[in-house]
Design an enzyme around this catalytic site. Structure first.
Site, short mmCIF file in Angstrom:
data_model
loop_
_atom_site.label_atom_id
_atom_site.label_comp_id
_atom_site.label_asym_id
_atom_site.label_seq_id
_atom_site.Cartn_x
_atom_site.Cartn_y
_atom_site.Cartn_z
N PRO A 134 44.78 40.97 55.48
CA PRO A 134 44.19 42.04 54.68
C PRO A 134 44.91 42.19 53.34
O PRO A 134 46.13 42.04 53.26
CB PRO A 134 44.44 43.29 55.54
N ARG A 181 38.70 44.25 36.99
CA ARG A 181 37.63 44.33 37.99
C ARG A 181 36.28 44.80 37.43
O ARG A 181 35.25 44.20 37.76
CB ARG A 181 38.06 45.20 39.17
N TYR A 187 33.64 42.04 38.09
CA TYR A 187 32.81 42.25 39.28
C TYR A 187 31.91 43.48 39.15
O TYR A 187 31.39 43.95 40.16
CB TYR A 187 33.67 42.53 40.51
N CYS A 217 38.69 43.19 21.88
CA CYS A 217 37.54 42.75 21.09
C CYS A 217 36.56 41.95 21.93
O CYS A 217 36.37 40.75 21.72
CB CYS A 217 38.02 41.93 19.90
N GLU A 218 36.01 42.59 22.93
CA GLU A 218 34.99 41.99 23.79
C GLU A 218 34.10 43.14 24.25
O GLU A 218 34.62 44.18 24.67
CB GLU A 218 35.60 41.42 25.08
C1 LIG Z 1 41.61 37.03 49.05
C2 LIG Z 1 41.93 36.59 50.42
C3 LIG Z 1 42.29 37.53 51.40
C4 LIG Z 1 42.32 39.01 51.15
O1 LIG Z 1 41.06 39.57 50.98
P1 LIG Z 1 40.89 41.16 50.94
O2 LIG Z 1 39.46 41.36 50.69
O3 LIG Z 1 41.74 41.67 49.83
O4 LIG Z 1 41.31 41.69 52.25
C5 LIG Z 1 42.63 37.05 52.65
N1 LIG Z 1 42.61 35.72 52.93
C6 LIG Z 1 42.26 34.80 52.02
C7 LIG Z 1 42.26 33.37 52.38
C8 LIG Z 1 41.91 35.20 50.73
O5 LIG Z 1 41.54 34.29 49.82
#
Ligand SMILES: *Cc1c(COP(=O)(O)O)cnc(C)c1O
Length: 426
Positions: free
Chosen positions: A282, A321, A325, A351-352
């Protein structure tokens, strides 16, 4: 739950991190600045661990995804509770080791590990290398043999499920670059068992990020269980099942993710009776709501046609972010303000056009000098920051109770320029 609440002070209520008013940190360190709560980091880790153990998973390895928040002080806070680290580069292996994460709790993931990175990780003694493609398995085998070692590997599977969430953070469809198919995984696992430089210990998956629906996870995890059982049926041993990260967090005004208890209960149900060590990776769910980005209003620019721009001293280089995203961050003034809410386009100085945090956001009336906090910015915030536009790298502060420490100081302009070298012909 997090530890960013209004605290009553001599000048009225103000937003604090644990017992420290954020304005005090802004005065001492300047803005923009990231502020993290130790209590929230600790709480999120503990809640997840207790939920998993409560669902019957014994001794799960919870390897925090370092890429979400890679500050060594953050990692050390979690390592002290027993967290491991999920890393995707040599730099992250080094960060995890510097934070005191024992190598036997470090899992090395990532789509394109170089020979040098694999060698470094093996010398460091990491728990497991998650192999994402057949050529990588052969590379690990070669490097390990050269070093006189046997590398513990897990095969990363791409379960080919649609996990929802933003396309740029979806990883579990076969069109994504991550991992191999189930049939490929079985074949690679069996091959690995015959290689002198590797020892297959498990299989892994990670289907995406900010997942707010348990159904795709349940589907993927059920398939992973099936894979473990097929591998065992072939007479091979398998010790570990790594279910990745990806659990979403409650960003303000966004779909509510499942609770850690519901997530754990689903896993307990799907995996009932399966005797393996479970690993998790996580990132966001531990770090996102444990951090905020504090910024100051530079000025308010009102256009005659009616748009009103709140120009702040944080920009997309500090918090990428929203630009990358379309992420939503709740924005809160550090001091509650009265007055009819006003619609602002909140923008940074870069400047974007993409340097726009949000459009038409209703906020209380604000003016130059006011401080605001971007909530839920502790994951993929500072970790993605850059010096674009030659802005100084954003500093980071860790709070614990009534104390705070600057855990990444803002560099000086001299620091920034001293990294460069003249070319001999200039
Ligand atoms: C980014 C990533 C995570 C963590 O993802 P979360 O959405 O932040 O929990 C875990 N394992 C791998 C392989 C990742 O690339």
């Amino acid at each position: 739950m997090n530890h960013f609440e209004l605290l009553d002070g001599p000048g009225g209520a103000e937003l604090a991190c644990e017992d420290v008013p954020l304005a005090r940190i802004a005065e001492a360190v300047g803005t923009p600045v990231y502020v993290y709560s130790s209590a929230t980091l600790e709480r999120h880790y503990t809640v997840l661990r207790d939920a998993l153990v409560g669902a019957g998973l014994k001794d799960p390895l919870i390897a925090f995804a370092v890429k979400a928040s890679s500050n060594v002080a953050v990692l050390r806070t979690l390592a002290r509770l027993g967290a491991g680290a999920d890393v995707v580069s040599e730099g992250e292996v080094r960060r995890a080791l510097a934070a005191g994460v024992p190598p036997e709790r470090i899992v090395f993931s990532g789509v394109g590990k170089t020979e040098a990175e694999i060698a470094f990780a093996l010398e460091a003694g990491v728990a497991e290398i998650n192999v994402e493609a057949e050529p990588e398995l052969h590379l690990v085998n070669r490097v390990a043999q050269r070093l006189g070692r046997r590398a513990a590997v897990a095969i990363r599977v791409n379960p080919d499920v649609e996990a929802g969430g933003h396309a740029k953070i979806s990883t579990g469809k076969s069109e994504n670059k991550f991992g191999v198919s189930f049939s490929e995984a079985e074949r690679l696992y069996a091959n690995a068992a015959n290689m002198a430089g590797v020892r297959p210990v498990g299989v892994a998956c990670h289907i995406g990020s900010q997942i707010t629906d348990l159904a795709p996870m349940e589907q993927a995890f059920g398939k992973m269980r099936g894979l473990v059982e097929r591998i065992r049926a072939e007479g091979l041993t398998i010790e570990r099942l790594d279910l990745g990260g990806g659990l979403g967090v409650p960003y303000f005004n966004q779909p509510i993710p499942p609770s850690p208890d519901d997530y754990a209960a689903m896993i307990g149900r799907v995996m009932q009776g399966l005797d393996v060590q479970f690993a998790f990776e996580p990132g966001r769910m531990i770090a996102a709501n444990a951090g905020v980005l504090v910024a100051r209003v530079i000025h308010v620019h009102e256009r005659p046609e009616g748009r009103r721009f709140l120009v702040i001293d944080a920009a997309m280089n500090d918090l990428l972010r929203p630009a990358m995203y379309d992420a939503y961050h709740d924005i809160r003034p550090l001091r509650p303000r009265t007055g009819e809410p006003v619609a602002y386009d909140v923008v940074g100085p870069i400047c974007e056009t993409g340097d726009t945090f949000t459009r038409d956001r209703l906020l209380p009336p604000l003016e130059a000098g006011d401080l605001v906090a971007f909530m839920s910015a502790g994951a993929y915030g500072a970790a993605m920051s850059s010096e674009y536009n030659s802005r100084l790298l954003v500093p980071e502060v860790l709070v614990k109770g009534a104390e705070f420490a600057v855990v990444r100081p803002r560099p000086t302009y001299a620091d920034m320029l001293d990294r460069e070298r003249p070319a001999p012909w200039l």
